[in-house]
Design a protein around this motif. Structure first.
Motif, PDB file in Angstrom:
ATOM      1  N   ARG A 236     117.354  17.614  67.923  1.00 42.27           N
ATOM      2  CA  ARG A 236     116.997  18.975  68.315  1.00 42.27           C
ATOM      3  C   ARG A 236     117.085  19.069  69.836  1.00 42.27           C
ATOM      4  N   ASP A 237     116.589  20.172  70.403  1.00 38.13           N
ATOM      5  CA  ASP A 237     116.828  20.429  71.824  1.00 38.13           C
ATOM      6  C   ASP A 237     116.311  19.325  72.756  1.00 38.13           C
ATOM      7  N   TYR A 238     115.257  18.626  72.367  1.00 43.48           N
ATOM      8  CA  TYR A 238     114.780  17.542  73.228  1.00 43.48           C
ATOM      9  C   TYR A 238     115.477  16.228  72.890  1.00 43.48           C
ATOM     10  N   ALA A 239     115.379  15.801  71.635  1.00 42.57           N
ATOM     11  CA  ALA A 239     116.124  14.611  71.211  1.00 42.57           C
ATOM     12  C   ALA A 239     117.562  15.048  70.945  1.00 42.57           C
ATOM     13  N   LEU A 240     118.271  15.336  72.044  1.00 44.65           N
ATOM     14  CA  LEU A 240     119.563  16.002  71.885  1.00 44.65           C
ATOM     15  C   LEU A 240     120.689  15.022  71.597  1.00 44.65           C
TER      16      LEU A 240
END
Lengths: 437, 325
Positions: free
Chosen positions: A53-57
């Motif tokens: 997702r946007d953090y664990a991209l």
């Protein structure tokens, strides 16, 4: 003399798959098929099917990519570094290591495409590439490395292909194919001289390129500001780790090939013993870079670094971290100083642990850092605070690993896996020596 | 359009460095509009009519109405999307003393950019430097850095920096490698992990606006497998209006303006940028990284609002109201 040559050729010429070999290939194909289906779903639905997702991209795809690049470095280690340093004992392992290198680098390229949100725009890298992006450096250096690796795999095979042409004269079709591949090799002094010079040149050329691919891969991370990646140590740290992973891979593959084809005379206990010693040396170098990588930031303990290190040492990633540190670093150093662990079977087991640890090590380099950005993670669903690959991601990842193994298997099937001409020369030399005595 | 633009330039060149507010400050703009309307009605007496404007150094001046013309948009004929608005340098100032996490900026931005996932471009963080220091609310958006780390690493020139300060994304070019997201220290970029659930809303909107998909209007439409982020609303700037977050904020937290003109406004109040930053000790986030953001923050001192009030609205795991769809 001819008898000896025939005996060696019988042992080393490409052989059809046994039943076990067929089952092995079928299993790999099944995994690959499953992963293709999974990738199809990913193409259709988007990367939402992954755990990213946007953090664990970035996630398992990128760590798998780094793993493949790391493994591919072994080609340059065995056939260039050892060759140039005059370690003649390693010559029977050169082909195995080059095959692993080619398979790994091909899969590294494919894996990075799997991670792309818009794989159909891949050609933009060539039509709109910008030289200041480390990704473009990677594209350039990986393709260069693939070309040199292929040459370094192919070129030393010319004398072998000529031998195989004669060996298979009862099977004209096969013989003709080897004849073509041998590029009219006739063993003349002129050809031999060219051959030696070319291999020497390729061996020298591949070292900077090999260092290049893994340094640039390290820079994909080190050129960002993120704690855990923002490190000047990263290039050499990655290269040291790559040699460990690659040496582990070569040991594992050479053990399996020796067993499968009964090549005990060619891949001897001595080879395992030497590879075991080499692995100790490589692990010690890697340990040194690990100490640099973790001890210095831990000593300063800035807020950002502290968060990152805490997640590795005692936090969410500690189980993996201590597994890879113990299994991939400390254990080989401690065990392999004892000769009895450098015997083929124990060394094989240790090398498997080293390779698995090496894979998880890449996962630990890629993932935890992304979950400790400078600003807080807020305003996103709770699940975005963590990352673990989904079943689909695992399927695709195992598919790429299976594909690498399949490439290795097929190359082992069609190519002379131990340099035949070298084995013959050695036999001749030793008989000549015996006669003298 | 060219004509109006030329007039405008002439007007500026004449040494009346005014109207800066005119192009960004809604208040001044409205004044301007009504004046020119009035001027059109009473065309005979138009020559003698004047309007009061404030120059960038704070003096009030009188300008004949005939010297003014309404600017339809700022783009001009030679506008190029990768170059930006000529002779402009857009900046934002966020006054932390006013923010109480009303989150109207977020909802307005989400709505105007058709954000349908869980990836809002503006987020309001609950910040507290240490146990002993006071907590505060910090809205963040793209910092539109002058030395953008994201642009540096983009392998295909999909994200780019314009001369007017904006960092934008061409989502027709983006290959979805997400290197820019890894490079951005402000975690401001978001990814379209799946097909955006925008449906036909963006198509309808594009039809109404007589516009085509362009980096000038991020999110219209968003594309699966590409990166999105705050675009500083060039589509609003072009219409002489302020970005959605600025106008939506009930507390006047956001000030938008032009660094060359040294002016920022939140629609109600206007300040000289340099004075505001000096008096209020403005700063930028993670200045030490050298990214040189275009977004300034004013520290949350002498607060105009109560931090506690914002807690009612505080939803750490949510930034887009998906029920509104």
């Amino acid at each position: 003399m001819m008898e000896a040559q025939k005996e060696i050729l019988e042992k080393l010429a490409p052989r059809k798959f046994t039943r076990v070999g067929k089952v092995w290939v079928a299993c790999l194909l099944a995994i690959i098929l499953a992963s293709l289906i999974a990738y199809g779903i990913q193409l259709q639905k988007g990367l939402v099917v992954t755990g990213m997702r946007d953090y664990a991209l970035w996630g398992v795809y990128i760590s798998n990519f780094v793993f493949f690049v790391a493994i591919s470095l072994v080609g340059s280690l065995i056939s260039a570094v050892l060759h140039l340093s005059g370690a003649k004992w390693a010559t029977p392992l050169t082909r195995i290591s080059e095959i692993i290198a080619v398979a790994a680098i091909v899969m590294a390229g494919l894996t990075i495409i799997i991670d792309m949100g818009r794989p159909e725009r891949l050609f933009f890298l060539f039509t709109h590439g910008r030289l200041q992006s480390p990704i473009i450096w990677d594209v350039i250096v990986i393709t260069t490395y693939l070309v040199i690796s292929l040459l370094l795999l192919y070129y030393p095979m010319l004398p072998d292909f000529a031998l195989l042409k004669r060996y298979f004269k009862d099977r004209p079709k096969l013989s003709r194919r080897f004849a073509k591949l041998s590029l009219n090799w006739n063993n003349s002094e002129r050809q031999k001289k060219l051959y030696r010079t070319s291999i020497q040149m390729l061996s020298v050329l591949i070292i900077p390129v090999a260092f290049g691919i893994h340094t640039v891969t390290a820079w994909l991370f080190a050129t960002t500001y993120r704690p855990g990646w923002d490190s000047t140590n990263f290039g050499p740290y990655f290269i040291a780790g790559a040699f460990v992973a690659g040496a582990g891979a070569v040991i594992a593959v050479m053990y399996v090939i020796r067993r499968a084809y009964g090549l005990e005379k060619f891949i001897t206990d001595m080879h395992f013993d030497r590879m075991g010693r080499l692995l100790v040396l490589l692990c010690l170098v890697y340990l040194y870079f690990n100490v640099n990588e973790y001890l210095v930031p831990a000593y300063k303990n800035t807020v950002e670094e502290a968060q990152h290190l805490q997640s590795l040492f005692t936090g969410a990633y500690s189980t993996y971290f201590w597994f890879v540190t113990a299994g991939g670093l400390v254990m080989p150093i401690v065990l392999l100083v004892f000769p009895r662990f450098r015997k083929p079977m124990p060394l094989f087991v240790i090398s498997l642990v080293v390779v698995v640890s090496a894979w998880w090590k890449r996962y630990l380099i890629v993932t935890p850092t992304l979950l400790h950005p400078f600003l807080p993670i807020e305003g996103v669903p709770e699940s975005w605070h963590h990352y673990f690959p989904t079943g689909l991601e695992w399927t695709v990842t195992f598919g790429t690993l299976a594909m690498a193994l399949l490439i290795i298997t097929l190359l082992v099937r069609i190519l002379p896996i131990v340099p035949i001409h070298h084995a013959i020369e050695e036999r001749e030399a030793s008989t000549a020596k015996n006669r003298e005595l | 359009m060219d004509d109006t633009n030329n007039k405008r330039r002439e007007f500026v060149r004449n040494g009346v460095k005014a109207a800066l507010l005119g192009s960004v400050a809604t208040g001044a703009l409205q004044a301007l509009k009504s004046c020119s309307d009035a001027g059109a009605a009473a065309s005979a007496s138009a020559n003698s009519e004047t309007v009061e404007l404030m120059t960038t150094d704070g003096h009030l001046i009188e300008v004949p109405v005939t010297a003014l013309s309404e600017t339809e948009n700022l783009k001009g004929d030679d506008y190029r999307v990768r170059e930006g608005f000529p002779n402009r340098k857009f900046v934002m100032v966020v006054d932390l003393a006013r923010c109480k996490n009303a989150k109207k900026c977020i909802s307005s931005c989400n709505k105007s950019h058709f954000i349908t996932g869980e990836n809002a471009w503006i987020k309001v963080y609950k910040m507290q430097e240490s146990q002993e220091t006071a907590p505060y609310w910090q809205p963040t958006m793209c910092m539109h850095c002058d030395k953008p780390a994201c642009v540096k690493v983009c392998p295909v020139d999909a994200t780019f920096k314009r001369r007017d300060g904006l960092v934008l994304i061409d989502n027709e070019r983006c290959i979805g490698c997400r290197f820019c997201m890894a490079a951005c220290p402000y975690s401001t970029r978001v990814f379209n992990w799946e097909e955006p659930r925008q449906g036909e809303t963006t198509e309808i909107h594009m039809h109404l606006e007589h516009t085509e998909s362009s980096p000038d209007y991020a999110g219209m439409p968003s594309l699966k497998g590409t990166v999105d982020k705050c675009d500083f609303c060039p589509h609003m700037i072009d219409k002489n209006e302020l970005p959605h977050c600025v106008t939506a904020c009930p507390n006047g937290v956001f000030f938008f303006g032009d660094a060359y003109e040294d002016t920022v406004t939140n629609g109600d109040e206007s300040f000289r940028l340099s004075e505001l930053l000096e008096e209020r000790a403005g700063y930028r986030l993670l200045e030490q990284l050298g990214t040189e953001p275009s977004v300034y923050y004013l520290p949350p001192s002498n607060r105009l609002v109560d931090f506690q009030e914002g807690l009612e609205n505080y939803e750490p795991y949510k930034s887009v109201d998906l029920s509104e769809e």
